[in-house]
Enzyme design. Structure first.
Site, PDB file in Angstrom:
ATOM      1  N   GLU A  40      99.915  40.520  79.019  1.00  0.00           N
ATOM      2  CA  GLU A  40      98.626  40.718  79.701  1.00  0.00           C
ATOM      3  C   GLU A  40      97.510  40.955  78.657  1.00  0.00           C
ATOM      4  O   GLU A  40      97.721  41.681  77.676  1.00  0.00           O
ATOM      5  CB  GLU A  40      98.746  41.971  80.583  1.00  0.00           C
ATOM      6  CG  GLU A  40      97.472  42.345  81.319  1.00  0.00           C
ATOM      7  CD  GLU A  40      97.579  43.723  82.007  1.00  0.00           C
ATOM      8  OE1 GLU A  40      98.228  44.637  81.470  1.00  0.00           O
ATOM      9  OE2 GLU A  40      96.989  43.869  83.090  1.00  0.00           O
ATOM     10  N   LYS A 111      95.116  39.159  89.040  1.00  0.00           N
ATOM     11  CA  LYS A 111      95.882  40.397  89.287  1.00  0.00           C
ATOM     12  C   LYS A 111      95.383  41.098  90.553  1.00  0.00           C
ATOM     13  O   LYS A 111      94.173  41.331  90.709  1.00  0.00           O
ATOM     14  CB  LYS A 111      95.717  41.310  88.070  1.00  0.00           C
ATOM     15  CG  LYS A 111      96.524  42.588  88.084  1.00  0.00           C
ATOM     16  CD  LYS A 111      96.256  43.362  86.786  1.00  0.00           C
ATOM     17  CE  LYS A 111      97.059  44.621  86.637  1.00  0.00           C
ATOM     18  NZ  LYS A 111      96.697  45.369  85.409  1.00  0.00           N
ATOM     19  N   CYS A 146     101.518  43.409  85.207  1.00  0.00           N
ATOM     20  CA  CYS A 146     101.537  44.812  84.810  1.00  0.00           C
ATOM     21  C   CYS A 146     101.626  45.784  86.006  1.00  0.00           C
ATOM     22  O   CYS A 146     102.671  45.895  86.617  1.00  0.00           O
ATOM     23  CB  CYS A 146     100.329  45.107  83.904  1.00  0.00           C
ATOM     24  SG  CYS A 146     100.574  46.569  82.863  1.00  0.00           S
TER      25      CYS A 146
HETATM   26  O1  LIG Z   1     101.392  51.428  85.857  1.00  0.00           O
HETATM   27  C1  LIG Z   1     101.366  51.781  84.682  1.00  0.00           C
HETATM   28  O2  LIG Z   1     101.909  52.818  84.303  1.00  0.00           O
HETATM   29  C2  LIG Z   1     100.679  50.945  83.649  1.00  0.00           C
HETATM   30  C3  LIG Z   1      99.835  49.867  84.242  1.00  0.00           C
HETATM   31  C4  LIG Z   1      98.923  49.253  83.266  1.00  0.00           C
HETATM   32  O3  LIG Z   1      98.829  49.681  82.130  1.00  0.00           O
HETATM   33  C5  LIG Z   1      98.118  48.069  83.633  1.00  0.00           C
HETATM   34  O4  LIG Z   1      98.257  47.552  84.733  1.00  0.00           O
HETATM   35  O5  LIG Z   1      97.306  47.622  82.783  1.00  0.00           O
END
Ligand SMILES: O=C(O)CCC(=O)C(=O)O
Length: 264
Positions: A40, A111, A146
């Protein structure tokens, strides 16, 4: 099927232009793989909120151009991770790009779940609204990014749309690495699907990254797992295992939909 997950180090000492060229070379080195996966927001870093606005690109911007060419030079399917996308008519989005071995855009996924609660990405970017799958010759890939990993209903939606392999680019922080590994395995087991989850390494914006990209089979077995630093994680897997697992242990068939909520 052979996949290479490129766990890229995102450090502030390297310019975005240099990193883009370096990553393109790494993609070219994967010629012979069927699928290459990037993390990402590997241009800016997922936590470099201040740079999202300045570094956002149109969908067909510099990262698109360089990655389309890298995919065709290598002759691979390329999940090019995500970019901060500037939509001329709307907000910024965290958008994943998938290229075919001919270098054509096969899919773009914005996303859906933005991270940060009332800060960061959650306020700087818009939310995607569409589930996206891509048909490769060997398997149907479902896309997530993510923080999406925490929302099982998104993955059920992808499975209902035919997904057999779930590809998840991330910029997951070291502080919650245990969740990353656990959730990747959970999504594989509950959906009886392969999970290919590719994170970043290094530290940017003061946030050490977890690395530990991981490939899990539909039975929940870890086929490959990276360490903390920059690494190319290569793995062979048999997409037919999805159908075999779903046939031999048909839990997805036993889903009970539309159960009423308790009253009162
Ligand atoms: O859910 C998490 O602990 C990390 C999510 C994250 O860093 C993101 O989505 O950029």
């Amino acid at each position: 099927m052979r996949a290479s997950l490129l766990q890229i180090a995102v450090d502030e000492g390297e310019s975005i232009d240099s990193r883009r060229e370096r990553v393109a070379s790494l993609v070219r080195e994967q010629a012979g793989a069927d699928l290459v996966v990037l993390p990402e927001l590997w241009t800016t870093g997922a936590f470099a909120f201040e740079s999202f606005g300045a570094e956002a690109e149109p969908l067909e911007g510099p990262t698109y151009d360089v990655m389309a060419k890298a995919a065709s030079d290598a002759g691979v399917w390329l999940h090019a991770g995500s970019i901060p996308e500037r939509d001329p008519e709307g907000p910024l989005y965290n958008t994943s790009l998938v290229f075919s071995p001919a270098g054509e855009l096969a899919a773009a996924y914005r996303k859906i779940h933005r991270f940060g609660f009332d800060k960061g990405e959650a306020v700087l970017m818009g939310a995607g609204a569409e589930l996206v799958t891509v048909r490769l010759p060997e398997t149907v890939v479902g896309l997530a990014t993510c923080y999406d990993l925490r929302f099982p209903e998104l993955f059920r939606g992808l499975v209902d749309a035919g997904a057999e392999t779930l590809v998840i680019p991330a910029g997951w922080p070291e502080r919650r690495r245990a969740h990353w590994t656990l959730l990747a395995r959970a999504r594989a087991v509950e959906n009886q699907a392969f999970v290919l989850a590719c994170g970043t390494a290094g530290t940017h914006a003061g946030v050490p990254q977890a690395g530990h990209s991981i490939v899990v089979d539909p039975w929940g077995e870890v086929l490959a797992e990276a360490g903390a630093g920059e690494e190319v994680l290569s793995v062979e897997f048999d997409p037919a295992k999805v159908g075999a697992t779903r046939g031999q242990f048909p839990v997805l068939r036993d889903r009970v939909l539309g159960v009423e909520r308790p009253r009162g």
